[in-house]
Design a protein around this motif. Structure first.
Motif, PDB file in Angstrom:
ATOM      1  N   ILE A 207      -1.711   1.285  -4.746  1.00 41.08           N
ATOM      2  CA  ILE A 207      -0.764   0.389  -4.093  1.00 41.08           C
ATOM      3  C   ILE A 207      -1.280  -1.035  -3.983  1.00 41.08           C
ATOM      4  O   ILE A 207      -0.560  -1.912  -3.511  1.00 41.08           O
ATOM      5  N   THR A 208      -2.501  -1.265  -4.426  1.00 42.73           N
ATOM      6  CA  THR A 208      -3.018  -2.638  -4.436  1.00 42.73           C
ATOM      7  C   THR A 208      -2.101  -3.552  -5.246  1.00 42.73           C
ATOM      8  O   THR A 208      -1.995  -4.740  -4.952  1.00 42.73           O
ATOM      9  N   TYR A 209      -1.447  -3.011  -6.274  1.00 39.71           N
ATOM     10  CA  TYR A 209      -0.519  -3.810  -7.064  1.00 39.71           C
ATOM     11  C   TYR A 209       0.676  -4.282  -6.236  1.00 39.71           C
ATOM     12  O   TYR A 209       1.255  -5.326  -6.513  1.00 39.71           O
ATOM     13  N   LYS A 210       1.056  -3.496  -5.252  1.00 45.36           N
ATOM     14  CA  LYS A 210       2.259  -3.795  -4.462  1.00 45.36           C
ATOM     15  C   LYS A 210       1.965  -4.581  -3.184  1.00 45.36           C
ATOM     16  O   LYS A 210       2.782  -5.387  -2.747  1.00 45.36           O
TER      17      LYS A 210
ATOM     18  N   LEU B 299      -5.898  10.077 -15.836  1.00 42.64           N
ATOM     19  CA  LEU B 299      -4.763   9.750 -14.996  1.00 42.64           C
ATOM     20  C   LEU B 299      -3.579  10.614 -15.407  1.00 42.64           C
ATOM     21  O   LEU B 299      -3.264  10.711 -16.603  1.00 42.64           O
ATOM     22  N   ALA B 300      -2.928  11.216 -14.424  1.00 44.09           N
ATOM     23  CA  ALA B 300      -1.714  11.982 -14.688  1.00 44.09           C
ATOM     24  C   ALA B 300      -0.688  11.641 -13.622  1.00 44.09           C
ATOM     25  O   ALA B 300      -1.013  11.529 -12.445  1.00 44.09           O
ATOM     26  N   CYS B 301       0.559  11.470 -14.054  1.00 42.75           N
ATOM     27  CA  CYS B 301       1.617  11.149 -13.098  1.00 42.75           C
ATOM     28  C   CYS B 301       2.940  11.684 -13.639  1.00 42.75           C
ATOM     29  O   CYS B 301       3.194  11.662 -14.855  1.00 42.75           O
ATOM     30  N   GLY B 302       3.772  12.186 -12.746  1.00 41.25           N
ATOM     31  CA  GLY B 302       5.063  12.716 -13.142  1.00 41.25           C
ATOM     32  C   GLY B 302       6.075  11.622 -13.421  1.00 41.25           C
ATOM     33  O   GLY B 302       6.044  10.553 -12.797  1.00 41.25           O
ATOM     34  N   SER B 303       6.979  11.881 -14.346  1.00 37.60           N
ATOM     35  CA  SER B 303       7.971  10.871 -14.718  1.00 37.60           C
ATOM     36  C   SER B 303       8.997  10.632 -13.613  1.00 37.60           C
ATOM     37  O   SER B 303       9.711   9.629 -13.642  1.00 37.60           O
TER      38      SER B 303
ATOM     39  N   PHE C 216       7.463   8.496  -7.536  1.00 39.89           N
ATOM     40  CA  PHE C 216       7.718   7.130  -7.065  1.00 39.89           C
ATOM     41  C   PHE C 216       6.526   6.203  -7.299  1.00 39.89           C
ATOM     42  O   PHE C 216       6.649   4.981  -7.151  1.00 39.89           O
ATOM     43  N   LEU C 217       5.379   6.758  -7.689  1.00 40.48           N
ATOM     44  CA  LEU C 217       4.197   5.948  -7.978  1.00 40.48           C
ATOM     45  C   LEU C 217       3.975   5.746  -9.483  1.00 40.48           C
ATOM     46  O   LEU C 217       2.922   5.254  -9.897  1.00 40.48           O
ATOM     47  N   LEU C 218       4.950   6.117 -10.286  1.00 41.44           N
ATOM     48  CA  LEU C 218       4.783   6.043 -11.735  1.00 41.44           C
ATOM     49  C   LEU C 218       4.497   4.621 -12.207  1.00 41.44           C
ATOM     50  O   LEU C 218       3.635   4.403 -13.064  1.00 41.44           O
ATOM     51  N   ASP C 219       5.183   3.634 -11.634  1.00 42.17           N
ATOM     52  CA  ASP C 219       5.032   2.262 -12.128  1.00 42.17           C
ATOM     53  C   ASP C 219       3.618   1.723 -11.957  1.00 42.17           C
ATOM     54  O   ASP C 219       3.072   1.076 -12.864  1.00 42.17           O
ATOM     55  N   VAL C 220       2.969   2.024 -10.827  1.00 51.61           N
ATOM     56  CA  VAL C 220       1.616   1.497 -10.626  1.00 51.61           C
ATOM     57  C   VAL C 220       0.604   2.250 -11.490  1.00 51.61           C
ATOM     58  O   VAL C 220      -0.407   1.673 -11.917  1.00 51.61           O
ATOM     59  N   ASN C 221       0.858   3.520 -11.769  1.00 53.11           N
ATOM     60  CA  ASN C 221      -0.017   4.260 -12.671  1.00 53.11           C
ATOM     61  C   ASN C 221       0.100   3.726 -14.098  1.00 53.11           C
ATOM     62  O   ASN C 221      -0.905   3.612 -14.807  1.00 53.11           O
ATOM     63  N   GLN C 222       1.299   3.382 -14.510  1.00 54.98           N
ATOM     64  CA  GLN C 222       1.486   2.793 -15.841  1.00 54.98           C
ATOM     65  C   GLN C 222       0.815   1.425 -15.926  1.00 54.98           C
ATOM     66  O   GLN C 222       0.210   1.086 -16.952  1.00 54.98           O
ATOM     67  N   GLN C 223       0.906   0.657 -14.849  1.00 53.44           N
ATOM     68  CA  GLN C 223       0.287  -0.673 -14.837  1.00 53.44           C
ATOM     69  C   GLN C 223      -1.229  -0.577 -14.952  1.00 53.44           C
ATOM     70  O   GLN C 223      -1.861  -1.332 -15.706  1.00 53.44           O
TER      71      GLN C 223
END
Length: 263
Positions: free
Chosen positions: A153-156, A210-214, A217-224
């Motif tokens: 969440i540092t990105y946000k 890194l793994a995240c579900g599509s 709600f945290l997908l965008d920061v994991n992609q970043q």
């Protein structure tokens, strides 16, 4: 398989703390079977998510089965909604506790390997961020970082305004945990800054899974964060598949991530 609840006085936390431990010390042997060679045990320090406790992984996942199956000791401390960051004002150094003190304490207590190559840190959501941050800050201890549905969440929250509220917590909470949000970028709470610092020092950067579900709600920061790691040519395994912020997803990927760490 030894399963323990351990209480000890933590200097980093200035109080008694509790963690769960899974230690595959005992091996069932059958007549005529070659005896298993006893070697120092590899270790995974596994962190819980926001609003969770040190018992979450035991209660909701297959981690006990996986610890026994792959002969890996697993230690599960509590994050207490503090993102595994040091609270200097309070005298509760969560980062120092999980990234340094707990590693030393468990190595003294159990027959663990002291090799960086055999020592991993992982977590989910808040614990995924904690694993990334402390796996990088204490990179001399950890060779692999497992981060599932990570709350990066540092990105946000960097430079957030006083009326910021993400539906889970607000500006006051984030400033209490992360400090001055205008100073967050470039600090040792910023995963990108930690990566760049390790590279400047020509220090070994842990591999990251890194793994995240599509539907998470945290997908965008994991992609970043994934895109940043790729741009910096950091060793990364990134998986994105159908799933939400649930134990169904974490149960599927903790085994895959553990196999990746052990390879």
């Amino acid at each position: 398989m030894a399963m323990l609840q351990v209480n000890f006085f933590s200097k980093a936390m200035r109080r008694e703390v509790t963690f769960h431990a899974l230690v595959p010390l005992d091996v069932m042997e059958f007549p005529g079977q070659t005896k298993t060679e006893k070697k120092p045990i590899k270790a995974l320090y596994l962190l819980n998510g926001y609003s969770g406790t040190y018992s979450d992984w035991i209660s909701f996942s297959r981690i006990r089965e996986l610890s026994d199956k792959y002969r890996v000791a697993v230690f599960m401390p509590a994050g207490e909604n503090h993102f595994y960051l040091d609270d200097v004002d309070k005298g509760a150094l969560y980062g120092e506790y999980v990234g340094n003190e707990l590693v030393a304490f468990t190595r003294d207590m159990f027959p663990l390997s002291h090799r960086r190559e055999d020592t991993f840190i992982g977590g989910l959501s808040m614990g995924g961020y904690g694993a990334i941050r402390n796996g990088l800050k204490y990179a001399e201890h950890f060779s692999r970082i497992i981060a599932l549905s990570s709350a990066i969440i540092t990105y946000k929250i960097a430079n957030a305004s006083v009326d910021y509220n993400d539906g889970i917590a607000d500006y006051k909470y984030f400033t209490r945990v992360f400090g001055d949000l205008d100073q967050l970028q470039g600090s040792d709470k910023d995963p990108e800054a930690l990566i760049l610092s390790l590279k400047r020092k020509e220090a070994a950067v842990p591999g990251l899974y890194l793994a995240c579900g599509s539907e998470d709600f945290l997908l965008d920061v994991n992609q970043q964060f994934r895109d940043f790691l790729i741009a910096e040519q950091v060793e990364i395994t990134y998986v994105e598949s159908s799933g939400a912020h649930t134990w169904d997803f974490w149960n599927e990927y903790i085994e895959k991530a553990l196999l990746w760490a052990l390879q």
